[in-house]
Design an enzyme around this catalytic site. Structure first.
Site, PDB file in Angstrom:
ATOM      1  NE  ARG A 101      -3.875   0.582   1.903  1.00  0.00           N
ATOM      2  CZ  ARG A 101      -5.103   0.628   2.432  1.00  0.00           C
ATOM      3  NH1 ARG A 101      -5.331   1.322   3.519  1.00  0.00           N
ATOM      4  NH2 ARG A 101      -6.096  -0.020   1.869  1.00  0.00           N
ATOM      5  CG  HIS A 128      -8.370   0.218  -2.878  1.00  0.00           C
ATOM      6  ND1 HIS A 128      -7.562  -0.847  -2.530  1.00  0.00           N
ATOM      7  CD2 HIS A 128      -9.066   0.549  -1.745  1.00  0.00           C
ATOM      8  CE1 HIS A 128      -7.759  -1.136  -1.250  1.00  0.00           C
ATOM      9  NE2 HIS A 128      -8.659  -0.309  -0.763  1.00  0.00           N
ATOM     10  CD  GLN A 131     -12.734  -2.117  -0.858  1.00  0.00           C
ATOM     11  OE1 GLN A 131     -11.971  -1.996   0.077  1.00  0.00           O
ATOM     12  NE2 GLN A 131     -13.921  -2.712  -0.721  1.00  0.00           N
ATOM     13  CG  ASP A 224     -13.524   6.158  -1.051  1.00  0.00           C
ATOM     14  OD1 ASP A 224     -13.588   5.888   0.167  1.00  0.00           O
ATOM     15  OD2 ASP A 224     -12.444   6.211  -1.671  1.00  0.00           O
ATOM     16  CB  CYS A 264     -13.941   0.835  -0.108  1.00  0.00           C
ATOM     17  SG  CYS A 264     -13.201   2.471   0.143  1.00  0.00           S
ATOM     18  NE  ARG A 292     -10.011  -5.336   0.305  1.00  0.00           N
ATOM     19  CZ  ARG A 292      -9.269  -4.329   0.796  1.00  0.00           C
ATOM     20  NH1 ARG A 292      -9.868  -3.324   1.418  1.00  0.00           N
ATOM     21  NH2 ARG A 292      -7.958  -4.306   0.623  1.00  0.00           N
TER      22      ARG A 292
HETATM   23  N1  NVA Z   1      -9.930   6.606  -1.293  1.00  0.00           N
HETATM   24  C1  NVA Z   1      -9.596   6.188   0.052  1.00  0.00           C
HETATM   25  C2  NVA Z   1      -9.754   4.709   0.193  1.00  0.00           C
HETATM   26  C3  NVA Z   1      -9.495   4.192   1.582  1.00  0.00           C
HETATM   27  C4  NVA Z   1      -9.597   2.700   1.659  1.00  0.00           C
HETATM   28  C5  NVA Z   1      -8.175   6.610   0.369  1.00  0.00           C
HETATM   29  O1  NVA Z   1      -7.302   6.480  -0.494  1.00  0.00           O
HETATM   30  O2  NVA Z   1      -7.917   7.078   1.487  1.00  0.00           O
HETATM   31  N1   CP Z   2     -11.183  -0.296   2.350  1.00  0.00           N
HETATM   32  C1   CP Z   2      -9.926  -0.305   2.832  1.00  0.00           C
HETATM   33  O1   CP Z   2      -8.961  -0.487   2.090  1.00  0.00           O
HETATM   34  O2   CP Z   2      -9.829  -0.145   4.175  1.00  0.00           O
HETATM   35  P1   CP Z   2      -8.483   0.048   5.001  1.00  0.00           P
HETATM   36  O3   CP Z   2      -7.918   1.387   4.655  1.00  0.00           O
HETATM   37  O4   CP Z   2      -8.932  -0.027   6.440  1.00  0.00           O
HETATM   38  O5   CP Z   2      -7.531  -1.048   4.654  1.00  0.00           O
END
Ligand code: NVA
Ligand code: CP
Length: 338
Positions: A101, A128, A131, A224, A264, A292
């Site tokens: 990540r 993502h 997801q 989101d 998500c 997930r």
């Molecule tokens: N768009 C959000 C998704 C979190 C799982 C982010 O990148 O923070």
């Molecule tokens: N949806 C998602 O990726 O959640 P986290 O940021 O908690 O991993």
């Protein structure tokens, strides 16, 4: 050539479908498949915070008979003192896959270009895709099919979730609509890639600024956070700009009568979605979160099988260490290596 999963369209429609089938099997028989027996280790690296991704990869790798190695970048050499390419060369000597990540897509590409083990994008600024596998599995469970379904993403069109919906939804043959303020439109190249993929699968992509136009008759409504990780310094401006893109009962009334709502998570109730919608009867967010686990287990098993089969094809004296993997994912490898 090693198969990686850096963006949603790294998989063909058939491959995506095979992984979802495998996820369904693994969900029905959670501990029945051990392709990581040994245990083989998988490195799961976080430059950003996480709850679902961290837990689902840790638990999923354990379920598959493997050993999860969860690394925070802050406590490693990556992210300051060492390049993704040097990190990749070290990790491939010890682990069977790398899950990361991070911020830019370029780091993931550099990691993938310098390692023989599969690299998985566990969220970047742009996509993502893990997801989306979970979301597609959830939509399939609730709607019975993916091809032909209309999904409306409302909010930050330039976000990882919106852009992954464009690619993954188009790959699945869905009709993907994104409603976003003009200055938060998805990247033109991503829209073009989605259009190309949709032309192959019978799906379509549409980007608009009007949320009602996007939601009209939709089968699935998705939103989101308006403030993705890394965008915190833009918070107030974003809250102002996105006001009007909130998913509430009035907006949901434009969707199909049996439409479902997805997010998500984590969610900011009262901002991108009201509590009435996210906690209401059309919301399928808890199934989405659980999936997930099943989707990522299937992805890892599929990637290991695909790469083992590729290695077997090029190495006469191929190792048999992945025999259980091959058994688990036999049904899915034909398309992976075709
Ligand atoms: N768009 C959000 C998704 C979190 C799982 C982010 O990148 O923070
Ligand atoms: N949806 C998602 O990726 O959640 P986290 O940021 O908690 O991993």
């Amino acid at each position: 050539m090693t198969r990686h999963f850096l963006r949603d369209d790294d998989l063909s429609q058939a491959e995506q479908s095979a992984i979802l089938d495998l996820a369904e099997q693994m969900k029905a028989d959670r501990w029945g498949s051990k392709p990581l027996a040994g245990p083989q280790s998988v490195a799961v690296i976080f430059d950003k915070s996480s709850t679902r991704t961290r837990v689902s990869f840790h638990v999923g790798i354990s379920d598959l008979g493997g050993s999860p190695l969860i690394i925070s970048t802050a406590n490693s050499q990556l992210g300051g003192k060492e390049t993704p390419s040097d990190t990749a060369r070290v990790l491939e000597r010890m682990v069977s896959a790398i899950v990361w990540r991070t911020y830019g897509q370029a780091g993931l590409e550099e990691m993938a270009a310098n390692t023989s083990v599969p690299v998985v994008n566990a969220l970047s600024d742009d996509f993502h895709p893990c997801q989306l596998l979970a979301d597609l599995l959830t939509i399939r469970e609730h709607r019975g099919t993916l091809a032909g379904q209309t999904v409306a993403f409302i909010g930050d069109g330039a976000s990882n979730m919106a852009q992954s919906y464009l690619l993954a939804g188009a790959t699945a043959g869905m009709h993907v609509r994104v409603a976003a303020p003009a200055e938060f439109s998805p990247a033109a190249e991503v829209v073009a890639d989605g259009e190309r993929r949709a032309a192959e699968t019978g799906g379509s992509v549409l980007v608009v600024t009007d949320p009602v136009a996007a939601v009209a008759g939709a089968d699935v409504v998705v939103t989101d956070t308006w403030v993705s990780m890394g965008k915190e310094d833009e918070k107030q401006a974003r809250l102002d700009t996105f006001n009007g893109y909130r998913v509430d009962d009035a907006l949901m009334a434009h969707a199909a009568d049996d439409a479902v709502f997805m997010h998500c998570l984590p969610a900011d109730r009262g901002y991108e979605v009201t509590a009435e919608v996210i906690d209401g009867p059309r919301s399928i967010i808890w199934d989405e979160a659980e999936n997930r686990l099943h989707a990522q287990k299937a992805l890892l098993a599929w990637l290991l099988a695909a790469n083992a089969t590729t290695a077997n094809a090029t190495t006469a004296n191929a190792t048999t260490a992945n025999a259980s993997t091959a058994t688990t994912a036999t049904a899915t490898t034909a398309t992976a290596t075709a």
